[in-house]
Motif scaffolding. Structure first.
Motif, PDB file in Angstrom:
ATOM      1  N   LEU A 114       0.321 -25.770   8.440  1.00 45.09           N
ATOM      2  CA  LEU A 114      -0.081 -25.574   7.043  1.00 45.09           C
ATOM      3  C   LEU A 114      -0.926 -24.312   6.887  1.00 45.09           C
ATOM      4  CD1 LEU A 114      -0.866 -29.271   6.176  1.00 45.09           C
ATOM      5  CD2 LEU A 114       0.744 -27.837   4.917  1.00 45.09           C
ATOM      6  N   ALA A 164       6.937 -31.896   2.587  1.00 46.89           N
ATOM      7  CA  ALA A 164       6.880 -32.767   3.761  1.00 46.89           C
ATOM      8  C   ALA A 164       8.138 -32.572   4.610  1.00 46.89           C
ATOM      9  CB  ALA A 164       6.737 -34.219   3.322  1.00 46.89           C
ATOM     10  N   TYR A 179       3.572 -37.893   6.183  1.00 48.25           N
ATOM     11  CA  TYR A 179       3.141 -38.297   4.843  1.00 48.25           C
ATOM     12  C   TYR A 179       1.716 -38.847   4.854  1.00 48.25           C
ATOM     13  CZ  TYR A 179       7.628 -37.591   2.584  1.00 48.25           C
ATOM     14  OH  TYR A 179       8.751 -37.034   2.051  1.00 48.25           O
ATOM     15  N   LEU A 193      -0.746 -35.948   5.436  1.00 51.95           N
ATOM     16  CA  LEU A 193      -0.837 -35.115   4.236  1.00 51.95           C
ATOM     17  C   LEU A 193      -1.703 -35.804   3.185  1.00 51.95           C
ATOM     18  CD1 LEU A 193       2.832 -33.780   3.906  1.00 51.95           C
ATOM     19  CD2 LEU A 193       0.795 -32.450   4.478  1.00 51.95           C
ATOM     20  N   ARG A 203      -1.932 -30.827  -3.346  1.00 54.39           N
ATOM     21  CA  ARG A 203      -0.609 -31.363  -3.596  1.00 54.39           C
ATOM     22  C   ARG A 203      -0.122 -30.861  -4.946  1.00 54.39           C
ATOM     23  NH1 ARG A 203       2.304 -36.167  -5.463  1.00 54.39           N
ATOM     24  NH2 ARG A 203       3.582 -36.897  -3.735  1.00 54.39           N
ATOM     25  N   TYR A 229       2.814 -28.900  -0.698  1.00 49.83           N
ATOM     26  CA  TYR A 229       1.441 -28.903  -0.228  1.00 49.83           C
ATOM     27  C   TYR A 229       1.021 -27.491   0.142  1.00 49.83           C
ATOM     28  CZ  TYR A 229       2.291 -33.886   0.033  1.00 49.83           C
ATOM     29  OH  TYR A 229       2.619 -35.172  -0.284  1.00 49.83           O
TER      30      TYR A 229
END
Lengths: 136, 136
Positions: A17, A27, A47, A50, A61, A73
């Motif tokens: 990320l 995702a 998931y 996140l 998000r 994200y």
DNA sequence: TTGCGTGCAAAGGTTTTGCATGGCA
DNA sequence: TGCCATGCAAAACCTTTGCACGCAA
């Protein structure tokens, strides 16, 4: 106080990320990435992690109009002060622009004074068309 | 050129959207409404018609952060000039505010001049907290 | 050793699609 | 009559949940 463990999966996902902080990642993208490089990560793990990162304000998000189904994200870059500015996103190519701009802060103040509405820069994304896509 | 037929279902759905032009309506809401009043409409019919209305720019499709799963639809009120202003939505109570405001047009111009980005007021929703919810 | 994290599979909710039937023009 | 619209059921998606096992501290 909550406790949490450091795991390989978590550090890999977070690093991914961070490496893609200038993009909006889904995702599915994360899952595919790790499958491709030969270290698959479980869907549920992605998931769940996140979700907790969003909860901890480490990432944001988004749900974008052009990608109607899946959530995106984005890592919140503290060095770039992503917490205190708005983002613009090109609906044609997906380019994400960090808007460091006094004018919009003025607008935000104006709206609060005159319209009694407190804007949330974390939840608001300005959509439109970027310079490159305008040329086409 | 495409042709299309006028049907009972279509006129009912459109009328319902017009009657609720000040709200963000989900497909589920529409389906439930017609089931409740005793004239049920098929799911597929609703989704397909909503899609074509979006395509024809008769309604708008939104995805809101607080209702992450389902899409919202809103009739574009030409008399209210909804095509030429922004909307703000309260993330607490869902209140939708039509923002007729010169300041944001100035901002839009500024962003276009200085940042080479053309904002799309149809796709952008400003999120925040309304006066009532701020009091709480 | 404790208890959170993982991953599979199943379930959940929303939306799309296939296909036979219905109904507008 | 021709063709689009409808509606059911099934499928397709994205996401969440249950549960047994794995692993960090």
């Amino acid at each position: 106080m909550e406790r949490s463990y450091q795991t390989k999966q978590r550090s890999r996902i977070l690093e991914y990320l961070k490496d893609n902080k200038d993009k909006h990642i889904t995702a599915e993208t994360i899952i595919e990435h790790f499958k491709r490089i030969g270290s698959p990560v479980g869907k549920a793990t992605v998931y769940r992690y996140l979700d907790s990162l969003v909860e901890e304000n480490v990432i944001r998000r988004y749900i974008t109009p052009e990608n109607s189904t899946a959530a995106c994200y984005q890592y919140i870059d503290d060095e770039n002060n992503c917490k205190c500015h708005y983002h613009m996103k090109c609906t044609k190519c997906g380019l994400l622009i960090h808007l460091n701009c006094e004018e919009i802060d003025e607008l935000s103040n104006h709206i609060f004074e005159e319209h009694k509405f407190k804007l949330d820069e974390c939840k608001t994304i300005l959509y439109g068309t970027c310079a490159k896509c305008l040329e086409k």
